[in-house]
Design an enzyme around this catalytic site. Structure first.
Site, PDB file in Angstrom:
ATOM      1  N   HIS A  74       4.857   9.119   5.196  1.00  0.00           N
ATOM      2  CA  HIS A  74       5.775   9.327   4.063  1.00  0.00           C
ATOM      3  C   HIS A  74       7.218   9.143   4.515  1.00  0.00           C
ATOM      4  O   HIS A  74       7.567   9.511   5.640  1.00  0.00           O
ATOM      5  CB  HIS A  74       5.616  10.761   3.526  1.00  0.00           C
ATOM      6  CG  HIS A  74       6.706  11.168   2.565  1.00  0.00           C
ATOM      7  ND1 HIS A  74       6.641  10.895   1.219  1.00  0.00           N
ATOM      8  CD2 HIS A  74       7.905  11.787   2.772  1.00  0.00           C
ATOM      9  CE1 HIS A  74       7.756  11.343   0.630  1.00  0.00           C
ATOM     10  NE2 HIS A  74       8.534  11.896   1.548  1.00  0.00           N
ATOM     11  N   ARG A 133       3.237   1.268   7.673  1.00  0.00           N
ATOM     12  CA  ARG A 133       2.089   1.307   6.757  1.00  0.00           C
ATOM     13  C   ARG A 133       1.166   0.115   6.983  1.00  0.00           C
ATOM     14  O   ARG A 133      -0.050   0.236   6.836  1.00  0.00           O
ATOM     15  CB  ARG A 133       2.571   1.409   5.319  1.00  0.00           C
ATOM     16  CG  ARG A 133       2.992   2.842   4.986  1.00  0.00           C
ATOM     17  CD  ARG A 133       3.642   2.970   3.655  1.00  0.00           C
ATOM     18  NE  ARG A 133       3.726   4.364   3.208  1.00  0.00           N
ATOM     19  CZ  ARG A 133       4.460   4.756   2.184  1.00  0.00           C
ATOM     20  NH1 ARG A 133       5.168   3.877   1.486  1.00  0.00           N
ATOM     21  NH2 ARG A 133       4.495   6.034   1.839  1.00  0.00           N
TER      22      ARG A 133
HETATM   23  O1  CDP Z   1       5.135   7.209  -0.765  1.00  0.00           O
HETATM   24  P1  CDP Z   1       5.894   6.284  -1.670  1.00  0.00           P
HETATM   25  O2  CDP Z   1       7.295   6.782  -1.963  1.00  0.00           O
HETATM   26  O3  CDP Z   1       5.887   4.861  -1.171  1.00  0.00           O
HETATM   27  O4  CDP Z   1       5.096   6.219  -3.047  1.00  0.00           O
HETATM   28  P2  CDP Z   1       5.137   7.204  -4.316  1.00  0.00           P
HETATM   29  O5  CDP Z   1       5.058   6.349  -5.523  1.00  0.00           O
HETATM   30  O6  CDP Z   1       6.265   8.171  -4.204  1.00  0.00           O
HETATM   31  O7  CDP Z   1       3.759   7.974  -4.204  1.00  0.00           O
HETATM   32  C1  CDP Z   1       3.583   9.062  -3.316  1.00  0.00           C
HETATM   33  C2  CDP Z   1       2.226   8.929  -2.663  1.00  0.00           C
HETATM   34  O8  CDP Z   1       1.214   9.026  -3.665  1.00  0.00           O
HETATM   35  C3  CDP Z   1       1.952   7.580  -1.989  1.00  0.00           C
HETATM   36  O9  CDP Z   1       2.515   7.465  -0.709  1.00  0.00           O
HETATM   37  C4  CDP Z   1       0.437   7.551  -1.969  1.00  0.00           C
HETATM   38  O10 CDP Z   1      -0.085   8.366  -0.927  1.00  0.00           O
HETATM   39  C5  CDP Z   1       0.110   8.208  -3.310  1.00  0.00           C
HETATM   40  N1  CDP Z   1      -0.112   7.207  -4.374  1.00  0.00           N
HETATM   41  C6  CDP Z   1      -1.420   6.921  -4.791  1.00  0.00           C
HETATM   42  O11 CDP Z   1      -2.365   7.518  -4.258  1.00  0.00           O
HETATM   43  N2  CDP Z   1      -1.639   5.983  -5.775  1.00  0.00           N
HETATM   44  C7  CDP Z   1      -0.622   5.332  -6.351  1.00  0.00           C
HETATM   45  N3  CDP Z   1      -0.867   4.450  -7.326  1.00  0.00           N
HETATM   46  C8  CDP Z   1       0.702   5.618  -5.960  1.00  0.00           C
HETATM   47  C9  CDP Z   1       0.926   6.554  -4.969  1.00  0.00           C
HETATM   48 MG    MG Z   2       7.911   8.497  -2.966  1.00  0.00          MG
END
Ligand code: CDP
Ligand code: MG
Length: 143
Positions: free
Chosen positions: A116, A103
Site C-alpha cells: 500500500h 506491485r
Molecule cells: O491501493 P490503491 O490506492 O492503488 O487502490 P485503492 O483504489 O485505494 O484500493 C485500495 C485497495 O483495495 C487496493 O490496493 C486493493 O487491495 C483493493 N481493491 C480491490 O480489491 N479491488 C478493486 N477493484 C480495487 C481495490
Molecule cells: Mg488508495
C-alpha cells in the site's frame, strides 16, 4: 508538497517472505524510513483505515485480506514522498504495472497487490496518524 507517506507491506507479501526485498527496494529508491513496525490490524482499525472504500463491492474482501495476517507498516520520508512512492509502487492492478515496480514484482492481482502507498498528502497525514504515535517516528526525537 509534503515529504512523508505511509507504506504497508500487506499480509500476502509478508507470508511470501518479501519483507526484506521490499524494504531494500524502498531504501535503494532513496526513501528514508522514519518509522517501522510489524502489526496485525483488527477489523475495527482496518475499517477506520479503509473508511473511504466502505460500501464498494470489494470492501468486505479488502477488510478480510488486510486483517488476514501480520503486516509491516513504514513511515517514509523523501521530497514529494507520496508521488515518488506511488511511482515505485505501480498501479492498483499488478497486471497493468511497469517492470520494476513493487506491485509488478510482488503483487498477484488487483486485490492481492502486496504493498500500500498513500494517494495524496492529506491522506498520508491521516494514515500516518492512524498507524503511528508521533513518538514512534524518528523525526519526533531529533534523529
Ligand atoms: O491501493 P490503491 O490506492 O492503488 O487502490 P485503492 O483504489 O485505494 O484500493 C485500495 C485497495 O483495495 C487496493 O490496493 C486493493 O487491495 C483493493 N481493491 C480491490 O480489491 N479491488 C478493486 N477493484 C480495487 C481495490
Ligand atoms: Mg488508495
Amino acid at each position: 508538497m509534503g515529504n512523508k507517506t505511509l507504506c504497508i507491506i500487506k499480509p500476502d507479501a509478508v507470508r511470501k517472505k518479501y519483507i526484506g526485498d521490499i524494504i531494500k527496494a524502498i531504501i535503494d529508491a532513496n526513501f528514508e524510513i522514519i518509522g517501522l513496525k510489524m502489526t496485525k490490524l483488527t477489523k475495527e482499525k482496518a475499517s477506520v483505515f479503509y473508511a473511504v472504500h466502505k460500501g464498494k463491492p470489494f470492501y468486505n474482501d479488502l477488510i478480510e485480506y488486510i486483517t488476514s495476517g501480520p503486516i509491516v507498516v513504514l513511515a517514509l520520508q523523501k521530497e514529494n514522498a507520496v508521488e515518488e512512492f506511488r511511482k515505485l509502487l505501480g498501479p492498483t492492478d499488478p497486471n497493468e504495472a511497469s517492470e520494476g515496480t513493487l506491485r509488478k514484482k510482488y503483487g498477484e492481482n488487483k486485490s492481492i497487490n502486496a504493498v500500500h502507498g498513500s494517494d495524496c498528502d492529506e491522506n498520508a497525514a491521516i494514515e500516518l496518524s492512524i498507524m503511528f504515535e508521533k513518538c514512534e517516528m524518528m523525526d519526533c526525537c531529533g534523529m
